[in-house]
Design a protein around this motif. Structure first.
Motif, PDB file in Angstrom:
ATOM      1  N   MET A 142       9.337  -9.663  -5.940  1.00  0.00           N
ATOM      2  CA  MET A 142       8.371  -8.893  -5.161  1.00  0.00           C
ATOM      3  C   MET A 142       7.025  -9.300  -5.590  1.00  0.00           C
ATOM      4  N   LYS A 143       6.297  -9.484  -4.446  1.00  0.00           N
ATOM      5  CA  LYS A 143       4.784  -9.901  -4.645  1.00  0.00           C
ATOM      6  C   LYS A 143       4.017  -8.668  -5.081  1.00  0.00           C
ATOM      7  N   LYS A 144       2.918  -8.982  -6.068  1.00  0.00           N
ATOM      8  CA  LYS A 144       2.153  -7.962  -6.590  1.00  0.00           C
ATOM      9  C   LYS A 144       1.077  -7.835  -5.670  1.00  0.00           C
ATOM     10  N   GLU A 145       0.682  -6.678  -5.464  1.00  0.00           N
ATOM     11  CA  GLU A 145      -0.470  -6.121  -4.559  1.00  0.00           C
ATOM     12  C   GLU A 145      -1.489  -5.960  -5.295  1.00  0.00           C
ATOM     13  N   PHE A 146      -2.836  -6.502  -4.724  1.00  0.00           N
ATOM     14  CA  PHE A 146      -4.119  -6.355  -5.279  1.00  0.00           C
ATOM     15  C   PHE A 146      -4.505  -5.037  -5.016  1.00  0.00           C
ATOM     16  N   THR A 147      -4.845  -4.118  -5.879  1.00  0.00           N
ATOM     17  CA  THR A 147      -5.054  -2.719  -5.757  1.00  0.00           C
ATOM     18  C   THR A 147      -6.527  -2.629  -5.928  1.00  0.00           C
ATOM     19  N   ALA A 148      -6.929  -1.135  -5.518  1.00  0.00           N
ATOM     20  CA  ALA A 148      -8.386  -0.836  -5.618  1.00  0.00           C
ATOM     21  C   ALA A 148      -8.691  -0.633  -7.226  1.00  0.00           C
ATOM     22  N   GLU A 149      -7.540  -0.218  -7.986  1.00  0.00           N
ATOM     23  CA  GLU A 149      -7.910  -0.281  -9.355  1.00  0.00           C
ATOM     24  C   GLU A 149      -8.062  -1.799  -9.907  1.00  0.00           C
ATOM     25  N   LEU A 171      -7.647 -11.614  -0.090  1.00  0.00           N
ATOM     26  CA  LEU A 171      -8.573 -11.999   1.173  1.00  0.00           C
ATOM     27  C   LEU A 171      -7.735 -13.088   2.049  1.00  0.00           C
ATOM     28  N   GLN A 172      -7.032 -13.997   1.306  1.00  0.00           N
ATOM     29  CA  GLN A 172      -6.550 -15.181   2.134  1.00  0.00           C
ATOM     30  C   GLN A 172      -5.352 -14.473   3.184  1.00  0.00           C
ATOM     31  N   GLU A 173      -4.601 -13.470   2.607  1.00  0.00           N
ATOM     32  CA  GLU A 173      -3.646 -12.869   3.142  1.00  0.00           C
ATOM     33  C   GLU A 173      -4.162 -11.861   4.266  1.00  0.00           C
ATOM     34  N   LYS A 174      -5.323 -11.334   3.995  1.00  0.00           N
ATOM     35  CA  LYS A 174      -5.816 -10.382   5.296  1.00  0.00           C
ATOM     36  C   LYS A 174      -6.399 -11.290   6.171  1.00  0.00           C
ATOM     37  N   SER A 175      -6.944 -12.128   5.881  1.00  0.00           N
ATOM     38  CA  SER A 175      -7.587 -13.193   6.749  1.00  0.00           C
ATOM     39  C   SER A 175      -6.333 -13.742   7.801  1.00  0.00           C
ATOM     40  N   ALA A 176      -5.336 -14.194   7.105  1.00  0.00           N
ATOM     41  CA  ALA A 176      -4.040 -14.630   7.900  1.00  0.00           C
ATOM     42  C   ALA A 176      -3.404 -13.596   9.012  1.00  0.00           C
ATOM     43  N   LYS A 177      -3.389 -12.288   8.292  1.00  0.00           N
ATOM     44  CA  LYS A 177      -2.778 -11.330   9.309  1.00  0.00           C
ATOM     45  C   LYS A 177      -3.708 -10.977  10.310  1.00  0.00           C
ATOM     46  N   ALA A 178      -5.140 -10.960  10.204  1.00  0.00           N
ATOM     47  CA  ALA A 178      -6.135 -10.541  11.212  1.00  0.00           C
ATOM     48  C   ALA A 178      -6.029 -12.019  12.356  1.00  0.00           C
TER      49      ALA A 178
END
Length: 128
Positions: free
Chosen positions: A1-8, A100-107
């Protein structure tokens, strides 16, 4: 499972970035510039270079870590702590960049789907 980059994670990254910047700390090593500051690492360093730096810094910290704490000098202990903190910073920076890359790809994907949907709606409304 991929680790998420959190606000923390982001808060810790910002804290380390600010701390290194205000103290004027730089990452030293055998690379072109000989030193890299937090700004350069964040804005001017590629993801693959960050990953290479992380590996190098981690190995350097582990090399010191492999010695008995009774044999380490104050300089070695300080260096170990510093390298461990830089490794944490680099790891978080890698996570941030990947996020950032993942968010950009999703957008981008969402934009394409919307354009396709708009085209399909236009084709349905226009008589042939």
């Amino acid at each position: 499972m991929k680790k998420e980059f959190t606000a923390e994670n982001l808060a810790t990254l910002k804290q380390l970035y600010t701390e290194f910047s205000f103290k004027g700390e730089v990452l030293e090593g055998k690379f072109n510039a000989n030193t890299l500051n937090p700004y350069e690492l964040l804005n001017e360093t590629s993801l693959s270079t960050l990953e290479n730096l992380y590996e190098t810094v981690t190995k350097s910290a582990e090399a010191i870590n492999g010695k008995s704490r009774w044999r380490l000098t104050e300089h070695q202990l300080t260096k170990q702590e510093r390298l461990t903190r830089w490794a944490e910073f680099l790891d978080l920076l890698i996570g941030y960049r990947l996020d950032l890359q993942e968010k950009s790809a999703k957008a981008e994907k969402a934009r394409k789907v919307k354009a396709e949907l708009a085209e399909l709606k236009e084709n349905v409304q226009t008589p042939a």
